[in-house]
Scaffold this motif. Structure first.
Motif, PDB file in Angstrom:
ATOM      1  N   THR A   1       2.231   4.053   2.076  1.00 23.76           N
ATOM      2  CA  THR A   1       2.579   3.714   3.442  1.00 23.76           C
ATOM      3  C   THR A   1       2.754   2.200   3.498  1.00 23.76           C
ATOM      4  O   THR A   1       1.906   1.466   2.989  1.00 23.76           O
ATOM      5  CB  THR A   1       1.464   4.136   4.427  1.00 23.76           C
ATOM      6  N   ALA A   2       3.851   1.736   4.091  1.00 23.10           N
ATOM      7  CA  ALA A   2       4.099   0.307   4.252  1.00 23.10           C
ATOM      8  C   ALA A   2       4.312   0.019   5.733  1.00 23.10           C
ATOM      9  O   ALA A   2       5.121   0.683   6.391  1.00 23.10           O
ATOM     10  CB  ALA A   2       5.318  -0.118   3.446  1.00 23.10           C
ATOM     11  N   ILE A   3       3.577  -0.946   6.255  1.00 19.30           N
ATOM     12  CA  ILE A   3       3.685  -1.330   7.661  1.00 19.30           C
ATOM     13  C   ILE A   3       4.049  -2.808   7.732  1.00 19.30           C
ATOM     14  O   ILE A   3       3.376  -3.651   7.132  1.00 19.30           O
ATOM     15  CB  ILE A   3       2.356  -1.092   8.417  1.00 19.30           C
ATOM     16  N   TYR A   4       5.112  -3.089   8.478  1.00 15.79           N
ATOM     17  CA  TYR A   4       5.550  -4.476   8.687  1.00 15.79           C
ATOM     18  C   TYR A   4       5.342  -4.812  10.160  1.00 15.79           C
ATOM     19  O   TYR A   4       5.821  -4.092  11.036  1.00 15.79           O
ATOM     20  CB  TYR A   4       7.020  -4.636   8.298  1.00 15.79           C
ATOM     21  N   TYR A   5       4.598  -5.883  10.424  1.00 12.04           N
ATOM     22  CA  TYR A   5       4.262  -6.263  11.794  1.00 12.04           C
ATOM     23  C   TYR A   5       5.229  -7.303  12.346  1.00 12.04           C
ATOM     24  O   TYR A   5       5.559  -8.281  11.663  1.00 12.04           O
ATOM     25  CB  TYR A   5       2.832  -6.806  11.859  1.00 12.04           C
TER      26      TYR A   5
ATOM     27  N   ARG B   1       3.714  -9.871   8.687  1.00 12.09           N
ATOM     28  CA  ARG B   1       2.766  -9.375   7.683  1.00 12.09           C
ATOM     29  C   ARG B   1       3.208  -7.999   7.213  1.00 12.09           C
ATOM     30  O   ARG B   1       3.567  -7.143   8.008  1.00 12.09           O
ATOM     31  CB  ARG B   1       1.363  -9.287   8.265  1.00 12.09           C
ATOM     32  N   LEU B   2       3.142  -7.786   5.902  1.00 11.34           N
ATOM     33  CA  LEU B   2       3.432  -6.493   5.293  1.00 11.34           C
ATOM     34  C   LEU B   2       2.145  -5.953   4.680  1.00 11.34           C
ATOM     35  O   LEU B   2       1.494  -6.636   3.887  1.00 11.34           O
ATOM     36  CB  LEU B   2       4.504  -6.631   4.209  1.00 11.34           C
ATOM     37  N   VAL B   3       1.788  -4.721   5.062  1.00 10.28           N
ATOM     38  CA  VAL B   3       0.593  -4.062   4.536  1.00 10.28           C
ATOM     39  C   VAL B   3       1.046  -2.799   3.811  1.00 10.28           C
ATOM     40  O   VAL B   3       1.816  -2.011   4.362  1.00 10.28           O
ATOM     41  CB  VAL B   3      -0.377  -3.674   5.674  1.00 10.28           C
ATOM     42  N   VAL B   4       0.589  -2.610   2.576  1.00  9.95           N
ATOM     43  CA  VAL B   4       0.942  -1.429   1.789  1.00  9.95           C
ATOM     44  C   VAL B   4      -0.359  -0.795   1.290  1.00  9.95           C
ATOM     45  O   VAL B   4      -1.229  -1.497   0.765  1.00  9.95           O
ATOM     46  CB  VAL B   4       1.851  -1.785   0.590  1.00  9.95           C
ATOM     47  N   PHE B   5      -0.476   0.527   1.476  1.00  8.97           N
ATOM     48  CA  PHE B   5      -1.673   1.227   1.014  1.00  8.97           C
ATOM     49  C   PHE B   5      -1.315   2.669   0.651  1.00  8.97           C
ATOM     50  O   PHE B   5      -0.264   3.178   1.043  1.00  8.97           O
ATOM     51  CB  PHE B   5      -2.793   1.186   2.065  1.00  8.97           C
TER      52      PHE B   5
END
Length: 116
Positions: free
Chosen positions: A32-36, A67-71
């Protein structure tokens, strides 16, 4: 992959604790990748992503602008309520074969539930 644009308005309750994919196989979604996109975000605005790691540890991720969060999609996570509008673009990376197997299993399980 697929995309979702989520807007959480000020005062919104957030999004409940969940997983984007099952922790067992077959599981199509892998990452899952979330870009804020929150240029006005500040620490008092809240709206953090709460993420549980595989050992049960918890991390709060601030939805800072750019910010990019990947998990791993199998990790539990939730979105906390926000005091200002919060915008996030999410995508999921998946294995097509395992996604197909997962969908077939869900369909079979649903059909079995009808006959029980």
């Amino acid at each position: 992959c697929s995309f979702m644009c989520a807007v959480y308005e000020a005062g919104a309750s957030g999004y409940v604790k969940h997983r984007d994919s099952a922790p067992t196989k077959p599981s199509g979604r892998k990452l899952t990748a979330i870009y804020y996109l929150n240029p006005n975000w500040h620490a008092n605005a809240k709206g953090e992503l709460r993420l549980w790691d595989s050992t049960g540890g918890v991390r709060l991720v601030e939805p800072r602008n750019d910010r990019l969060v990947v998990f791993r999609s199998s990790l539990e996570h939730e979105v906390l309520s926000t005091k200002i509008d919060r915008l996030a673009l999410t995508t999921w990376f998946f294995n097509r074969l395992e996604l197909g197997l997962e969908l077939i299993k869900e369909k079979r399980d649903a059909q079995q539930d009808l006959f029980e």
